[in-house]
Design an enzyme around this catalytic site. Sequence first.
Site, PDB file in Angstrom:
ATOM      1  N   HIS A   1      25.561  10.628 -46.819  1.00  0.00           N
ATOM      2  CA  HIS A   1      24.709  11.316 -47.808  1.00  0.00           C
ATOM      3  C   HIS A   1      24.565  12.807 -47.477  1.00  0.00           C
ATOM      4  O   HIS A   1      23.496  13.392 -47.657  1.00  0.00           O
ATOM      5  CB  HIS A   1      23.315  10.663 -47.872  1.00  0.00           C
ATOM      6  CG  HIS A   1      23.320   9.313 -48.516  1.00  0.00           C
ATOM      7  ND1 HIS A   1      23.256   9.139 -49.876  1.00  0.00           N
ATOM      8  CD2 HIS A   1      23.396   8.069 -47.989  1.00  0.00           C
ATOM      9  CE1 HIS A   1      23.272   7.842 -50.170  1.00  0.00           C
ATOM     10  NE2 HIS A   1      23.368   7.172 -49.027  1.00  0.00           N
TER      11      HIS A   1
ATOM     12  N   ASP B   1      21.437   5.669 -43.836  1.00  0.00           N
ATOM     13  CA  ASP B   1      21.899   4.618 -44.750  1.00  0.00           C
ATOM     14  C   ASP B   1      23.315   4.878 -45.247  1.00  0.00           C
ATOM     15  O   ASP B   1      23.774   6.018 -45.292  1.00  0.00           O
ATOM     16  CB  ASP B   1      20.954   4.514 -45.957  1.00  0.00           C
ATOM     17  CG  ASP B   1      20.824   5.834 -46.705  1.00  0.00           C
ATOM     18  OD1 ASP B   1      20.690   6.873 -46.039  1.00  0.00           O
ATOM     19  OD2 ASP B   1      20.871   5.831 -47.946  1.00  0.00           O
ATOM     20  N   GLU B   2      23.947   3.805 -45.617  1.00  0.00           N
ATOM     21  CA  GLU B   2      25.214   3.830 -46.365  1.00  0.00           C
ATOM     22  C   GLU B   2      26.226   4.834 -45.815  1.00  0.00           C
ATOM     23  O   GLU B   2      26.877   5.539 -46.589  1.00  0.00           O
ATOM     24  CB  GLU B   2      24.932   4.143 -47.850  1.00  0.00           C
ATOM     25  CG  GLU B   2      24.051   3.108 -48.501  1.00  0.00           C
ATOM     26  CD  GLU B   2      23.620   3.481 -49.913  1.00  0.00           C
ATOM     27  OE1 GLU B   2      23.597   2.585 -50.760  1.00  0.00           O
ATOM     28  OE2 GLU B   2      23.298   4.667 -50.174  1.00  0.00           O
ATOM     29  N   SER B   3      26.403   4.851 -44.498  1.00  0.00           N
ATOM     30  CA  SER B   3      27.410   5.757 -43.915  1.00  0.00           C
ATOM     31  C   SER B   3      28.753   5.030 -43.886  1.00  0.00           C
ATOM     32  O   SER B   3      29.293   4.743 -42.818  1.00  0.00           O
ATOM     33  CB  SER B   3      26.980   6.180 -42.513  1.00  0.00           C
ATOM     34  OG  SER B   3      25.944   7.115 -42.595  1.00  0.00           O
ATOM     35  N   HIS B   4      29.250   4.746 -45.092  1.00  0.00           N
ATOM     36  CA  HIS B   4      30.418   3.860 -45.191  1.00  0.00           C
ATOM     37  C   HIS B   4      31.705   4.477 -44.658  1.00  0.00           C
ATOM     38  O   HIS B   4      32.659   3.758 -44.409  1.00  0.00           O
ATOM     39  CB  HIS B   4      30.623   3.422 -46.647  1.00  0.00           C
ATOM     40  CG  HIS B   4      29.442   2.691 -47.222  1.00  0.00           C
ATOM     41  ND1 HIS B   4      28.647   1.843 -46.472  1.00  0.00           N
ATOM     42  CD2 HIS B   4      28.902   2.688 -48.468  1.00  0.00           C
ATOM     43  CE1 HIS B   4      27.673   1.355 -47.238  1.00  0.00           C
ATOM     44  NE2 HIS B   4      27.802   1.861 -48.445  1.00  0.00           N
TER      45      HIS B   4
END
Length: 531
Positions: free
Chosen positions: A259, A346-349
């Site tokens: 993000h 979050d969501e550190s894909h």
Amino acid sequence: MKKSILGFFLIFSAIVFSCQEPINGLEEAAIIPLPSSIQAGSGAFELSSSSRIQLIGSSKNLSDLGEFLVSKLKPATGYDLKVGTEEGDIQLVINGNDDSETYSLDVEKSKVTISASSEAGIFYGIQTLVQILPVQIESSTVVEESWRIPVGKIEDKPDYSYRGSMLDVARHFFEVEDVKHYIDQMAKLKLNYLHLHLTDDQGWRIEIKSWPNLTSIGAKTEVGGGEGGYYTQDQYKEIVDYAAKNYITIVPEIDMPGHTNAALASYGELNPGVNLPDGDFGTMKEGKIDFDILDKNPQPAELYTGIEVGFSTLATNKDITYQFIEDVIREISEITPGPYFHIGGDESHVTEKDDYIYFVEKVQEITAKYGKISIGWDEIATTKLAKGNVAQFWALEENAKLAKDQGNQILMSPAKRAYLDMQYDSTSRLGLHWAAYIELDSAYMWDPATYADGISKADILGVEAPLWTETIKSRADIEYMVFPRLAAIAEIAWTPTPKREWTDFQRRIAVQGKRWDMNGIQFYKSPKVNW
Ligand code: TNX
């Protein structure tokens, strides 16, 4: 002609207002969140122009609290009540000096007493007092009304110490005035933490003096390509101070390592090195790939105005990244009096798992160095959490469990119940629905202490309702998504679950709706309530 129209409106509004019957006994009061104990008596105290607010005990801001009460009562009553230490029929009593939020509100025929051992307690007592006055007290102009308060006693304290909401000012930017307005509404519900999601792929919203491109480039746009914006540090301090006057603590969030596209667009050097396609050996130096060149000079990312998630990451293997993070955390911590710093996570894909772990552990050390407790989205529980740090549960119960097993507390924000950006139903004009449709009853009827397997009350710091703003562009949009659901979440955080009842909440929220109407709050008129 004009006069007769005015006359008509005066009579019309007198009729409309008089339709709202004053309550008979304290048990009928529509207080949200519901207090722990209400004992009704008989008769009533009547507020008059000769009432006086008497301050008893000493505390730095007690007279400000008296003035705050005056400001709540004055517009509708027209009374400019005096505040001081002289004998008065409305007494604010500080009887200790601690951080307890407990208060009691005692109404006799001849006087009203709010007592607490902290200023926050007095503040909450005042909010309750306003809610047991007739709803016309919310009017911004003088109303003829008998300002009766039914006799009885309220004793009250919160179930959870952290009762919060989050505002995403990154996807769409909101001006200082909108944030203050949000704070005003939170304060009435006895919420005490406002988490500001200050950075995301689409925008960086806080001035960092040592890294100026973050705002000169990274703040320039938002979802949909609008002009974006940011808070100067002075404006941020103004928000912090305004919140503090409302007994609300600001929790700043810098979301990382994912993000982060807005930061990556501002500074090329924060980007990971170029990933070469298979078979391309890139720049060679003495027969080897020159990783130094690849790593040091990546291009800045492009600004992003879409709503996809999970595509960006800071370089986790470079000193410059940690120097950057330390500067950001230092500058923000210096202007944040509260104990928490939210590090996202979050969501550190597109961050490798090992890199993610290394990164989150290192960032926790940096927040600790600047005296802050880290909060992060539940994924951070897959790393080693430092003592006292907090995982914010939003998606994965196994992550909440990992936090608990490490001896860390959990902040409850289950997306299926507490996400204020979820649509109410398939017809809602705003919002997303990847987690659930959340009607008011669904937002209300859950218990943080039994929601996630293996997580019980002692593991929980509190409850927070986040508003993500991919689809939210204006104050009116905020109000439509947040109210009435924020009142449900506030009650979950404040009122012990065994005392909460949906049918009683339906009755009380209908009265709250009248107050919101008078305040011009454009809330969602849920069909679950007889407004
Ligand atoms: C997931 S919740 C996200 C946000 C989005 C949100 C939309 C979380 C920690 N990450 O980036 O805005 O969904 O509902």
